[in-house]
Write an enzyme that holds these catalytic residues in place. Structure first.
Site, PDB file in Angstrom:
ATOM      1  N   LYS A   1     -26.760  59.525   8.797  1.00  0.00           N
ATOM      2  CA  LYS A   1     -25.400  59.057   9.097  1.00  0.00           C
ATOM      3  C   LYS A   1     -24.635  58.700   7.836  1.00  0.00           C
ATOM      4  O   LYS A   1     -23.502  59.147   7.627  1.00  0.00           O
ATOM      5  CB  LYS A   1     -25.467  57.827  10.023  1.00  0.00           C
ATOM      6  CG  LYS A   1     -24.140  57.073  10.131  1.00  0.00           C
ATOM      7  CD  LYS A   1     -24.217  55.887  11.047  1.00  0.00           C
ATOM      8  CE  LYS A   1     -24.505  54.564  10.406  1.00  0.00           C
ATOM      9  NZ  LYS A   1     -23.388  53.889   9.723  1.00  0.00           N
ATOM     10  N   ASN A   2     -25.242  57.869   6.986  1.00  0.00           N
ATOM     11  CA  ASN A   2     -24.467  57.336   5.868  1.00  0.00           C
ATOM     12  C   ASN A   2     -24.229  58.361   4.757  1.00  0.00           C
ATOM     13  O   ASN A   2     -23.323  58.185   3.951  1.00  0.00           O
ATOM     14  CB  ASN A   2     -25.108  56.044   5.338  1.00  0.00           C
ATOM     15  CG  ASN A   2     -24.917  54.909   6.336  1.00  0.00           C
ATOM     16  OD1 ASN A   2     -24.076  54.999   7.242  1.00  0.00           O
ATOM     17  ND2 ASN A   2     -25.699  53.837   6.205  1.00  0.00           N
TER      18      ASN A   2
ATOM     19  N   ASP B   1     -30.515  47.703   6.575  1.00  0.00           N
ATOM     20  CA  ASP B   1     -30.342  48.441   7.829  1.00  0.00           C
ATOM     21  C   ASP B   1     -31.642  48.557   8.631  1.00  0.00           C
ATOM     22  O   ASP B   1     -31.639  49.088   9.742  1.00  0.00           O
ATOM     23  CB  ASP B   1     -29.783  49.849   7.550  1.00  0.00           C
ATOM     24  CG  ASP B   1     -28.348  49.797   7.042  1.00  0.00           C
ATOM     25  OD1 ASP B   1     -27.715  48.730   7.124  1.00  0.00           O
ATOM     26  OD2 ASP B   1     -27.865  50.837   6.550  1.00  0.00           O
TER      27      ASP B   1
HETATM   28  N1  EPU Z   1     -18.776  44.045  -0.756  1.00  0.00           N
HETATM   29  C1  EPU Z   1     -17.723  43.314  -1.250  1.00  0.00           C
HETATM   30  N2  EPU Z   1     -16.666  43.993  -1.790  1.00  0.00           N
HETATM   31  C2  EPU Z   1     -16.609  45.359  -1.811  1.00  0.00           C
HETATM   32  C3  EPU Z   1     -17.692  46.087  -1.281  1.00  0.00           C
HETATM   33  C4  EPU Z   1     -18.772  45.407  -0.757  1.00  0.00           C
HETATM   34  O1  EPU Z   1     -17.736  42.087  -1.260  1.00  0.00           O
HETATM   35  O2  EPU Z   1     -15.616  45.903  -2.285  1.00  0.00           O
HETATM   36  C5  EPU Z   1     -19.970  43.327  -0.242  1.00  0.00           C
HETATM   37  C6  EPU Z   1     -20.189  43.559   1.235  1.00  0.00           C
HETATM   38  O3  EPU Z   1     -19.392  42.717   2.036  1.00  0.00           O
HETATM   39  C7  EPU Z   1     -21.676  43.312   1.357  1.00  0.00           C
HETATM   40  C8  EPU Z   1     -22.227  43.856   0.034  1.00  0.00           C
HETATM   41  O4  EPU Z   1     -21.127  43.872  -0.858  1.00  0.00           O
HETATM   42  O5  EPU Z   1     -21.910  41.934   1.420  1.00  0.00           O
HETATM   43  C9  EPU Z   1     -22.827  45.247   0.101  1.00  0.00           C
HETATM   44  O6  EPU Z   1     -21.901  46.122   0.729  1.00  0.00           O
HETATM   45  P1  EPU Z   1     -21.915  47.685   0.511  1.00  0.00           P
HETATM   46  O7  EPU Z   1     -20.613  48.092  -0.063  1.00  0.00           O
HETATM   47  O8  EPU Z   1     -23.149  48.088  -0.213  1.00  0.00           O
HETATM   48  O9  EPU Z   1     -22.029  48.213   1.995  1.00  0.00           O
HETATM   49  P2  EPU Z   1     -21.113  49.261   2.742  1.00  0.00           P
HETATM   50  O10 EPU Z   1     -20.785  50.400   1.850  1.00  0.00           O
HETATM   51  O11 EPU Z   1     -20.025  48.563   3.459  1.00  0.00           O
HETATM   52  C10 EPU Z   1     -23.133  50.722   3.505  1.00  0.00           C
HETATM   53  C11 EPU Z   1     -23.634  51.256   4.818  1.00  0.00           C
HETATM   54  C12 EPU Z   1     -24.221  50.112   5.628  1.00  0.00           C
HETATM   55  C13 EPU Z   1     -25.338  49.464   4.825  1.00  0.00           C
HETATM   56  C14 EPU Z   1     -24.826  49.023   3.449  1.00  0.00           C
HETATM   57  C15 EPU Z   1     -25.912  48.462   2.550  1.00  0.00           C
HETATM   58  C16 EPU Z   1     -22.194  53.133   5.233  1.00  0.00           C
HETATM   59  C17 EPU Z   1     -21.091  53.729   6.021  1.00  0.00           C
HETATM   60  N3  EPU Z   1     -22.541  51.876   5.525  1.00  0.00           N
HETATM   61  O12 EPU Z   1     -22.126  49.783   3.843  1.00  0.00           O
HETATM   62  O13 EPU Z   1     -24.771  50.711   6.771  1.00  0.00           O
HETATM   63  O14 EPU Z   1     -25.828  48.343   5.513  1.00  0.00           O
HETATM   64  O15 EPU Z   1     -24.207  50.138   2.782  1.00  0.00           O
HETATM   65  O16 EPU Z   1     -26.901  49.404   2.365  1.00  0.00           O
HETATM   66  O17 EPU Z   1     -22.779  53.774   4.379  1.00  0.00           O
HETATM   67  C18 EPU Z   1     -25.517  50.799   8.997  1.00  0.00           C
HETATM   68  O18 EPU Z   1     -25.729  52.003   8.810  1.00  0.00           O
HETATM   69  O19 EPU Z   1     -25.927  50.161   9.994  1.00  0.00           O
HETATM   70  C19 EPU Z   1     -24.748  50.062   7.991  1.00  0.00           C
HETATM   71  C20 EPU Z   1     -24.187  48.895   8.233  1.00  0.00           C
END
Ligand code: EPU
Length: 430
Positions: free
Chosen positions: A22-23, A307
Site C-alpha cells: 500500500k505505502n 504499523d
Molecule cells: N510528522 C510531523 N511533521 C511532518 C511529517 C511528519 O510532525 O511534516 C510526524 C508525524 O506526525 C509522526 C512522525 O512525524 O508523528 C512520523 O510521520 P511520517 O511522516 O513518517 O508518517 P507518514 O508519512 O504520515 C507513513 C505511512 C504510515 C506509517 C508511517 C510511519 C503512508 C501513506 N503512511 O505515514 O502508514 O505509519 O509512515 O512508518 O505511507 C499505515 O499504513 O497504517 C500507516 C499509518
C-alpha cells in the site's frame, strides 16, 4: 452496513499470497504525474486507498485504466490544473504526495490538508520545509495547502526527525529540480527504495535510497515504463501474527524476507517458529506452545514498524507474563486497546506505553476497527478468540488489506463480510 463476523479458535493453515505494498503504491501512483509518457503499474493492491488515488487522478484529467487484476495503465498528460479534489484528498494521508508531484510538474499545487488514519495530529511542516529548501513558497487558505515556485532548484534538505511522507515529497521535488538535492536524515523504509527504483527506471538520478542520505540530480524528462510494486511488508507481518496467534502453520508467499526481519525477530522471541525462504516465510506454533512475554519499541525502518504494533500487541495479550510496548511515532496509536479489553485483554496505557498483562485467551465480542492497523489487530484477536467477534467500521481495514476475508477463509479461518441493517436508519423510517 457491512461488518466482519469471525468465529474464532481455529488454527490457520495453508498458504497466503501477499499483495502489493500500500505505502509504496500510493506514492508510485502519485508519481505517475511526473512521467512525461504513459506507464503501467503491476502488483497494485485492490484496496480503497488506491481506488481513491485513481479517482483523484481521473478527476484531475488523467486516463487511468484497469488492465487486469492488479495492473493499471496511467496517462497523466491530460492533467491541466494542479488542483486536487477536496473531499477525495481529505480522506487519505497519501494525498500529500500530490503536493510534491504537482509541484515538480507544474511548479504549483493546491492540495487539501491530507486526512488518513486518526493517529493524532499529523502535521506536514517537514514536507513544506523541504519544498522551501528547493525554492517553493507555501500558504494555506480554507483548508487547502498551496505551494508554488518560479523554478525548483536543488538544495540541502535536513529533516528535524525521520519522516516517511516528507522524504517522499522531497524526492518528488528533487527529481524535477535543477541541480543537486541532498536529503539528510531521510527515512529508509522499503517503500522509499521502491519509489526510487521506479523513478530511476524512468530516467531519474536518485542515489542512496534506503540510507539516511539521499542524493538526487534533477532531470527534465521521465520516460514511460512498466513497473511491479514490491510486496506489502505490513500485510505480510499481519498474516505472520495471525498464524502465530491462532497457533497455526502458514506459508506467507510473495514476500521479501529481508523486509520482515524486525517482525521475524520479535516473533521468534515470543516463541514462534519462523522459517525464511527466498520469497516466502513459514510461521508455525505447536498447539500446546506458551507465548513468551516480550517488550517492543517501535522505530523507523529497520526498527520494528509502528504499523505492526497493534497486531503484535494483540499476540502479546496471549503471552505468559507482562509485556511492555512503547510506540512514540504517532500521538495516538493505542485506541484499539479499549476494543481489545472487550475481548478480555488486560492492558493499561500510560501515554505512549502499553503494559500488557497476558491473559492466555480472548473471548469474542462486538468491536470496532478504530483505524487500519487497529482493525487488523481486531481480525487477529477475533481469529484467536473463543466464540464470535463482530467487527464494525471495516472500511478502515479495507483501506489497506486486499480481500482480507477471502484470504483468511482460504487459510481455514471462519470470517465473513456480512450486511447488517442500520438500526438508526430503521428507526427514522419507522
Ligand atoms: N510528522 C510531523 N511533521 C511532518 C511529517 C511528519 O510532525 O511534516 C510526524 C508525524 O506526525 C509522526 C512522525 O512525524 O508523528 C512520523 O510521520 P511520517 O511522516 O513518517 O508518517 P507518514 O508519512 O504520515 C507513513 C505511512 C504510515 C506509517 C508511517 C510511519 C503512508 C501513506 N503512511 O505515514 O502508514 O505509519 O509512515 O512508518 O505511507 C499505515 O499504513 O497504517 C500507516 C499509518
Amino acid at each position: 452496513m457491512d461488518k466482519y463476523v469471525i468465529e474464532g479458535g481455529k488454527p490457520l493453515k495453508g498458504e497466503v499470497v501477499i499483495s502489493g505494498a500500500k505505502n509504496a503504491a500510493v506514492a508510485i501512483v502519485a508519481a505517475t504525474i511526473l512521467c512525461d509518457e504513459p506507464c503501467v503499474l503491476e502488483n497494485v493492491p485492490e484496496i480503497s486507498d488506491i481506488s481513491i488515488c485513481l479517482k483523484i487522478l481521473r478527476e484531475m484529467g488523467a486516463t487511468v485504466q484497469i488492465k487486469g487484476k492488479n495492473t493499471v495503465f496511467f496517462d497523466t498528460s491530460g492533467i491541466i490544473n494542479p488542483v486536487v479534489p477536496y473531499d477525495l484528498a481529505r480522506s487519505m494521508r497519501a494525498s500529500s504526495y500530490f503536493l510534491g508531484t504537482l509541484l515538480g510538474r507544474f511548479h504549483e499545487a493546491y492540495v487539501p490538508m491530507p486526512g488518513g488514519c486518526d493517529l493524532g495530529d499529523r502535521p506536514i511542516d517537514q514536507h513544506l520545509k523541504a519544498f522551501k529548501s528547493l525554492g517553493a513558497s507555501d500558504d494555506m487558505h480554507a483548508g487547502i495547502v498551496h505551494v508554488q515556485c518560479e523554478e525548483l532548484y536543488g538544495g540541502q534538505v535536513y529533516f528535524d526527525f525521520i519522516t516517511v511522507g516528507a522524504t517522499i515529497n522531497a524526492i518528488f521535488a528533487g527529481v524535477k529540480a535543477k541541480g543537486l538535492t541532498v536529503i539528510e536524515n531521510a527515512a529508509k523504509e522499503p517503500h522509499i527504495v521502491d519509489l526510487a527504483n521506479f523513478l530511476n527506471s524512468m530516467g531519474a538520478d536518485i542515489r542512496g535510497a534506503g540510507t539516511d542520505v539521499i542524493k538526487i540530480r534533477g532531470v527534465s524528462r521521465l520516460k514511460g515504463i512498466t513497473y511491479a510494486i514490491i510486496p506489502d511488508q505490513i500485510e505480510a507481518g499481519t498474516y505472520m501474527v495471525m498464524a502465530a496467534a491462532t497457533k497455526g502453520d502458514v506459508l506467507v508467499k510473495n514476500v521479501i524476507p529481508k523486509h520482515l526481519e524486525s517482525i521475524t525477530a520479535k516473533l521468534r522471541k515470543i516463541g514462534v517458529t519462523v522459517e525464511e525462504f527466498d520469497e516466502s516465510v513459514r510461521v508455525c506454533v505447536k498447539p500446546d506452545a506458551q507465548f513468551i512475554k516480550t517488550s517492543v519499541k517501535t522505530m523507523p525502518h529497520p526498527g520494528f514498524p509502528t504499523d505492526m504494533q497493534p497486531q503484535l500487541s494483540t499476540l502479546l495479550t496471549l503471552a505468559d507474563g507482562t509485556s511492555i510496548v512503547t510506540d512514540d511515532i504517532f500521538e495516538n496509536r493505542f485506541r484499539y486497546v479499549a476494543e481489545l479489553r472487550r475481548m478480555g485483554a488486560d492492558i493499561s496505557v500510560d501515554g505512549k506505553v502499553a503494559i500488557i498483562q497476558g491473559v492466555g485467551k480472548l473471548t469474542g465480542a462486538p468491536v470496532r476497527a478504530t483505524d487500519l492497523r487497529a482493525g487488523a489487530a481486531m481480525v487477529i484477536a477475533g481469529l484467536a478468540a473463543e466464540g464470535e467477534t463482530v467487527i464494525d467500521d471495516i472500511f478502515h481495514i479495507e483501506r489497506g488489506y486486499e480481500n482480507i476475508d477471502s484470504k483468511v477463509r482460504a487459510l481455514g479461518g471462519n470470517m465473513i463480510r456480512k450486511y447488517f441493517p442500520d438500526i438508526n436508519a430503521q428507526a427514522i423510517t419507522g
